[in-house]
Scaffold this motif. Structure first.
Motif: not given
Length: 167
Positions: A58-62, A71-72, A77-78, A103-106
C-alpha cells in the motif's frame, strides 16, 4: 522474477499474485515497484510455504498500535513500514495479513520491514505449536541485534520450522 517467487509454494504464489496485481494497477512509480518486489522476495523466503498469509502493498501505513509504535520509536499516526494481523493459527496453516508500506521515505529499510513483519508470523506459529521455542526466541532477541548475534541453536530451530508438511 514473479515465477521464481511463485515457485516457493503456496505462500510464494500469494505474494506473486499480489505483485502481479500491483503491476496491473499502474498506480506506483518504478521505485515503489522495485521495493515491492524486494519486500515480496523477503516475505516469500521467510514465511513457511503453507502459511497462507495475504500480503498487501500500500502507499503508506500509519501506526495504530501504541505499543508497536513505541517499540519502533515513532508516534501513533506516523508512517510505519508495515503491520501484521493474525486471523487464524492452526496446525493446517496460518491465516493473516501483512500490510507493507511503499512510502519512499521508508524504502531504505523496506527489506528489513518485510522481514520484521514476517517474523511476527513465525512468532505466532511458535506460540501456537512450540511454546518452549517461542519462549526461547522471545528471550533471545534484543533491540538492534543482527541475525549473526543469534545463538546457533535458535538459528537451527528457525531454519527447520514447518507447517502443513512444508518447510
Amino acid at each position: 522474477r514473479l515465477d521464481k517467487i511463485a515457485a516457493r509454494g503456496g505462500q510464494g504464489r500469494i505474494v506473486a499474485n499480489r505483485l502481479r496485481s500491483l503491476l496491473k494497477k499502474n498506480d506506483y512509480n518504478p521505485t515503489q515497484l522495485y521495493y515491492a518486489f524486494q519486500m515480496g522476495e523477503v516475505v516469500s523466503r521467510v514465511l513457511p510455504k503453507g502459511a497462507k498469509i495475504d500480503v498487501l502493498f500500500v502507499p503508506s501505513v500509519k501506526a495504530t498500535d501504541a505499543d508497536a509504535a513505541a517499540a519502533s520509536g515513532i508516534e501513533l499516526g506516523e508512517d510505519t513500514g508495515g503491520k501484521y494481523k493474525a486471523y487464524d493459527v492452526r496446525q493446517s496453516g496460518l491465516r493473516g495479513l501483512i500490510t507493507l508500506s511503499l512510502n519512499e521515505d521508508l524504502s531504505s529499510v523496506a527489506r528489513e520491514n518485510a522481514a520484521h513483519e514476517a517474523f511476527h508470523v513465525i512468532q505466532d506459529m511458535l506460540r501456537a505449536f512450540d511454546p518452549d521455542a517461542f519462549n526461547l526466541i522471545n528471550n533471545s532477541f534484543r533491540d538492534n541485534m543482527r541475525i549473526d548475534d543469534l545463538d546457533a541453536s535458535i538459528l537451527r530451530k528457525l531454519k527447520t520450522l514447518k507447517t502443513d508438511g512444508e518447510g
